[in-house]
Design a protein around this motif. Structure first.
Motif, PDB file in Angstrom:
ATOM      1  N   THR A   1      41.908  31.526  38.916  1.00  0.00           N
ATOM      2  CA  THR A   1      41.581  31.950  40.273  1.00  0.00           C
ATOM      3  C   THR A   1      42.652  31.455  41.236  1.00  0.00           C
ATOM      4  N   VAL A   2      42.940  32.281  42.236  1.00  0.00           N
ATOM      5  CA  VAL A   2      43.900  31.919  43.281  1.00  0.00           C
ATOM      6  C   VAL A   2      43.228  32.126  44.629  1.00  0.00           C
ATOM      7  N   THR A   3      43.309  31.115  45.474  1.00  0.00           N
ATOM      8  CA  THR A   3      42.786  31.228  46.832  1.00  0.00           C
ATOM      9  C   THR A   3      43.867  30.808  47.824  1.00  0.00           C
ATOM     10  N   VAL A   4      43.755  31.290  49.043  1.00  0.00           N
ATOM     11  CA  VAL A   4      44.662  30.901  50.126  1.00  0.00           C
ATOM     12  C   VAL A   4      43.820  30.628  51.363  1.00  0.00           C
ATOM     13  N   ALA A   5      43.924  29.416  51.879  1.00  0.00           N
ATOM     14  CA  ALA A   5      43.233  29.054  53.117  1.00  0.00           C
ATOM     15  C   ALA A   5      44.272  28.841  54.208  1.00  0.00           C
TER      16      ALA A   5
ATOM     17  N   GLY B   1      40.987  50.433  30.566  1.00  0.00           N
ATOM     18  CA  GLY B   1      39.555  50.248  30.432  1.00  0.00           C
ATOM     19  C   GLY B   1      38.927  49.269  31.402  1.00  0.00           C
ATOM     20  N   SER B   2      39.728  48.382  32.015  1.00  0.00           N
ATOM     21  CA  SER B   2      39.169  47.444  32.986  1.00  0.00           C
ATOM     22  C   SER B   2      40.245  47.042  33.981  1.00  0.00           C
ATOM     23  N   SER B   3      39.818  46.754  35.177  1.00  0.00           N
ATOM     24  CA  SER B   3      40.748  46.332  36.215  1.00  0.00           C
ATOM     25  C   SER B   3      39.947  45.755  37.368  1.00  0.00           C
ATOM     26  N   PHE B   4      40.574  44.891  38.145  1.00  0.00           N
ATOM     27  CA  PHE B   4      39.911  44.372  39.330  1.00  0.00           C
ATOM     28  C   PHE B   4      39.766  45.505  40.339  1.00  0.00           C
ATOM     29  N   THR B   5      38.560  45.708  40.834  1.00  0.00           N
ATOM     30  CA  THR B   5      38.305  46.823  41.736  1.00  0.00           C
ATOM     31  C   THR B   5      38.103  46.334  43.168  1.00  0.00           C
ATOM     32  N   ARG B   6      38.441  47.197  44.106  1.00  0.00           N
ATOM     33  CA  ARG B   6      38.266  46.926  45.527  1.00  0.00           C
ATOM     34  C   ARG B   6      37.445  48.050  46.142  1.00  0.00           C
ATOM     35  N   ASN B   7      36.668  47.708  47.132  1.00  0.00           N
ATOM     36  CA  ASN B   7      35.945  48.706  47.905  1.00  0.00           C
ATOM     37  C   ASN B   7      36.588  48.781  49.281  1.00  0.00           C
TER      38      ASN B   7
ATOM     39  N   ASP C   1      36.351  35.156  39.892  1.00  0.00           N
ATOM     40  CA  ASP C   1      37.329  34.543  38.998  1.00  0.00           C
ATOM     41  C   ASP C   1      38.496  35.514  38.800  1.00  0.00           C
ATOM     42  N   THR C   2      39.412  35.497  39.753  1.00  0.00           N
ATOM     43  CA  THR C   2      40.571  36.402  39.693  1.00  0.00           C
ATOM     44  C   THR C   2      41.726  35.801  40.477  1.00  0.00           C
ATOM     45  N   ASN C   3      42.930  36.188  40.105  1.00  0.00           N
ATOM     46  CA  ASN C   3      44.120  35.773  40.858  1.00  0.00           C
ATOM     47  C   ASN C   3      44.692  36.924  41.679  1.00  0.00           C
ATOM     48  N   GLU C   4      43.905  37.987  41.833  1.00  0.00           N
ATOM     49  CA  GLU C   4      44.350  39.136  42.614  1.00  0.00           C
ATOM     50  C   GLU C   4      44.445  38.788  44.112  1.00  0.00           C
TER      51      GLU C   4
END
Length: 292
Positions: free
Chosen positions: A189-193, A244-250, A283-286
């Motif tokens: 996971t990657v976060t930026v504050a 078959g799978s990917s991080f999705t955005r709305n 749980d993603t680094n996107e």
């Protein structure tokens, strides 16, 4: 113009002896200073492209889409645990007068081969007022306390890394803190504050205030955000078709509305970064980045 020339000639003709010499020496000095300023601004002033009048106010020059793409591609490399300042005149009441206005306050490097690898560089906002102290308290709670929690754990293995970058642009201080965390049974996971502080107003700076500083409009920035997220969502959909799978955005999610955006910062050379780091909730680094 002719009238001005005649008046100037009459003024010079009235000068004599020492006064005439002084006049021409002063005139020569003015010309020399003007030439020196022009040469410095053209060849040596770091912010000549974004602050051509050398006023100390940098709002960023317009770039091509390719240049903005290069800035985004270099995003992970900016977190060097350093402060970048565009002015030598920072008038603040410091907590520690021997330190910069932002400095590395906590360094933690600790390893346990069975349970964790921890590597942290955590900044402190070196300003003696309640708003700055509140920011420092939040930074400590989010990052140092989390590191201590990981180092007390005896289940699984966790890699935890924190780095930052800080900027001063005119009266604005921006801090961006990036976290990379990988636990044994979860994805990285990657976060930026981010934290933005106004020196003259002694308060945090909103995204709308940075938009105003950049002399653009909320509508234009919102369109840029919508376009960026829509493109990212389309690309993810194409990847999903093939793999078959990917991080999705709305793209319709309210998180993309300017009123709801909380992670943004202003660089020393005048660009505003808006950061959507999805690891904060998943749980993603996107990460999606909008720069203007």
């Amino acid at each position: 113009m002719n009238r001005i020339n005649r008046s100037l000639r009459r003024f010079v003709s009235k000068l004599n002896g020492k006064n005439k010499v002084i006049f021409f020496v002063v005139l020569l000095l003015i010309c020399v200073v003007a030439v020196c300023i022009a040469i410095y601004g053209q060849y040596f002033y770091k912010y000549s492209d974004t602050d051509p009048l050398m006023l100390g106010i940098h709002i960023g020059s317009n770039k091509t889409q390719e240049e903005y793409s290069d800035l985004k591609a270099n995003f992970n490399n900016i977190f060097t645990n350093e402060l970048h300042v565009n002015s030598e005149n920072i008038n603040v009441d410091k907590i520690d007068t021997t330190r910069a206005v932002v400095y590395t306050g906590y360094t933690v490097q600790n390893d346990d081969e069975n349970y964790y690898h921890v590597d942290l560089q955590i900044p402190i906002l070196n300003i003696n007022n309640d708003v700055a102290k509140q920011i420092n308290g939040e930074i400590k709670e989010l990052f140092l306390d989390e590191a201590n929690k990981i180092m007390r754990s005896t289940t699984g293995f966790t890699n935890y890394q924190v780095n930052y970058v800080a900027y001063v642009n005119n009266g604005a201080i921006s801090i961006a803190i990036k976290t990379v965390q990988k636990s044994e049974n979860t994805a990285e996971t990657v976060t930026v504050a981010t934290y933005n502080y106004s020196i003259p107003d002694k308060k945090e700076i909103s995204l709308k205030e940075l938009i105003k500083l950049k002399e653009t409009s909320i509508e234009d920035v919102q369109r840029s955000i919508d376009s960026t997220i829509q493109i990212a969502a389309n690309n993810a959909a194409e990847i999903a078709k093939q793999y078959g799978s990917s991080f999705t955005r709305n793209p319709n999610d309210s998180m993309y509305k300017i009123d709801n955006i909380k992670n943004y910062f202003l660089t020393d050379d005048g660009y505003v970064y808006i950061i959507f780091a999805y690891g904060e909730n998943l749980d993603t680094n996107e990460i999606d980045i909008v720069i203007f």
